[in-house]
Design an enzyme around this catalytic site. Structure first.
Site, PDB file in Angstrom:
ATOM      1  N   ASP A 144       0.842  -1.196   0.000  1.00 19.99           N
ATOM      2  CA  ASP A 144       0.000   0.000   0.000  1.00 19.99           C
ATOM      3  C   ASP A 144       0.880   1.250   0.000  1.00 19.99           C
ATOM      4  O   ASP A 144       1.912   1.298   0.659  1.00 19.99           O
ATOM      5  CB  ASP A 144      -0.895   0.005   1.239  1.00 19.99           C
ATOM      6  N   HIS A 168      -6.333  -0.427 -10.787  1.00 15.72           N
ATOM      7  CA  HIS A 168      -6.319   0.587  -9.731  1.00 15.72           C
ATOM      8  C   HIS A 168      -5.222   1.624  -9.971  1.00 15.72           C
ATOM      9  O   HIS A 168      -5.460   2.831  -9.803  1.00 15.72           O
ATOM     10  CB  HIS A 168      -6.122  -0.100  -8.374  1.00 15.72           C
TER      11      HIS A 168
END
Length: 310
Positions: free
Chosen positions: A146, A220
């Site tokens: 992340d 994404h």
């Protein structure tokens, strides 16, 4: 020069505790006084538990700001940009006060959070508390790293902090957006690894981003790695952390920026996609359940300017 809240640009910690409050009627004066005292309280605990690397942030909700400090308002502060497109939803939640507490010790987070709640006492309602943690080498619970695109070094401050020439009173503050995502990990784990990688647009184990021409338009990274009209990267500073228990798991998304526009542009790209409707397919496997916008003023504002109003 104003001093920023150091938790905004700090490096990641092992544990996070996010406290979200709504202020009760006729408690604004007390809240101003209490928040002006919090930085000193945080400094005391940071010294007491120096090995914990305690970092904190205090932020005021966009909907509450005018009650909190009616003399002036951050130039670009606005409510959370609620968005809906078929099954892709970015809801808006009303939250007045946001306190972010991060450190490398779970018990220190608990101690400091308890002290915050004691100090604010019956002036607020605690509407949500999220205990988060670092997962493996900084990964989301989906298994992917992340914040790969996060700015590094001094560039973090350039991205996250308001410049003096843009808004002098609120310089070194930051526009903050939060969303609590809940993952459907059962559905996610039903996918093959290559299918998961195509949804993110990068490899899972070694975190190598696909070449641009090989990325699906619904990936994404395709939907969030954007450029402005001059070809410059649109950037935010993420301080997100996973959270969860055996019933619910997800990501507590935290975005800091010197303007609210980059976050809104990215969110719109995820929800509504490009001109051909290619939306972010990651949203098939995770759902934002909350969303709120805040401004995190400088330490100088909190400890020197705010007490004059309190």
């Amino acid at each position: 020069m104003a001093r920023e809240q150091f938790g905004i640009c700090a490096e990641p910690n092992l544990h996070g505790f996010y406290l979200l409050f709504n202020v009760l009627d006729d408690k604004n004066t007390y809240i101003r006084t209490a928040l002006s005292r919090l930085p000193a309280l945080f400094d005391d605990y940071a010294d007491q538990f120096s090995e914990a690397n305690l970092t904190t942030v205090i932020a005021i909700g966009a909907n509450y700001w005018d009650e909190f400090y009616p003399k002036a308002r951050p130039a670009s502060l606005k409510t959370f940009p609620e968005m809906h497109n078929d099954d892709s939803i970015a809801p808006s939640s009303n939250v007045d006060i946001y306190i972010e507490i991060r450190s490398d010790r779970f018990d220190v987070n608990h101690i400091v959070s308890s002290k915050v709640c004691q100090l604010l006492a019956d002036s607020v309602e605690l509407v949500e508390q999220v205990q988060a943690f670092r997962f493996l080498d900084g990964r989301d619970l989906t298994g992917f790293v992340d914040g790969t695109e996060n700015p590094q070094g001094m560039h973090r401050r350039e991205v996250a902090l308001v410049k003096t020439e843009d808004d002098a009173l609120f310089s070194r503050g930051s526009y903050l957006h939060i969303q609590r995502y809940q993952h459907n990990l059962t559905l996610w784990r039903s996918l093959k690894e290559k299918e998961q990688e195509d949804i993110f647009g990068r490899t899972k184990v070694d975190n190598i981003e696909y070449e641009s021409e090989k990325k699906p338009l619904t990936a994404h990274t395709k939907r969030t790695s954007l450029k402005d009209e001059q070809g410059n990267s649109i950037e935010i500073l993420r301080q997100s952390m996973p959270y969860g228990d055996m019933k619910q798991q997800g990501l507590f998304f935290v975005s800091y920026c010197q303007s609210p526009e980059p976050f809104e542009i990215m969110l719109k790209s995820m929800i509504f996609g490009d001109e051909h409707g290619h939306v972010d397919h990651l949203l098939k496997y995770t759902q934002a359940e909350t969303g709120a916008a805040f401004f995190a003023p400088s330490l100088t504002f909190l400890t020197e300017t705010l007490p004059d109003q309190a």
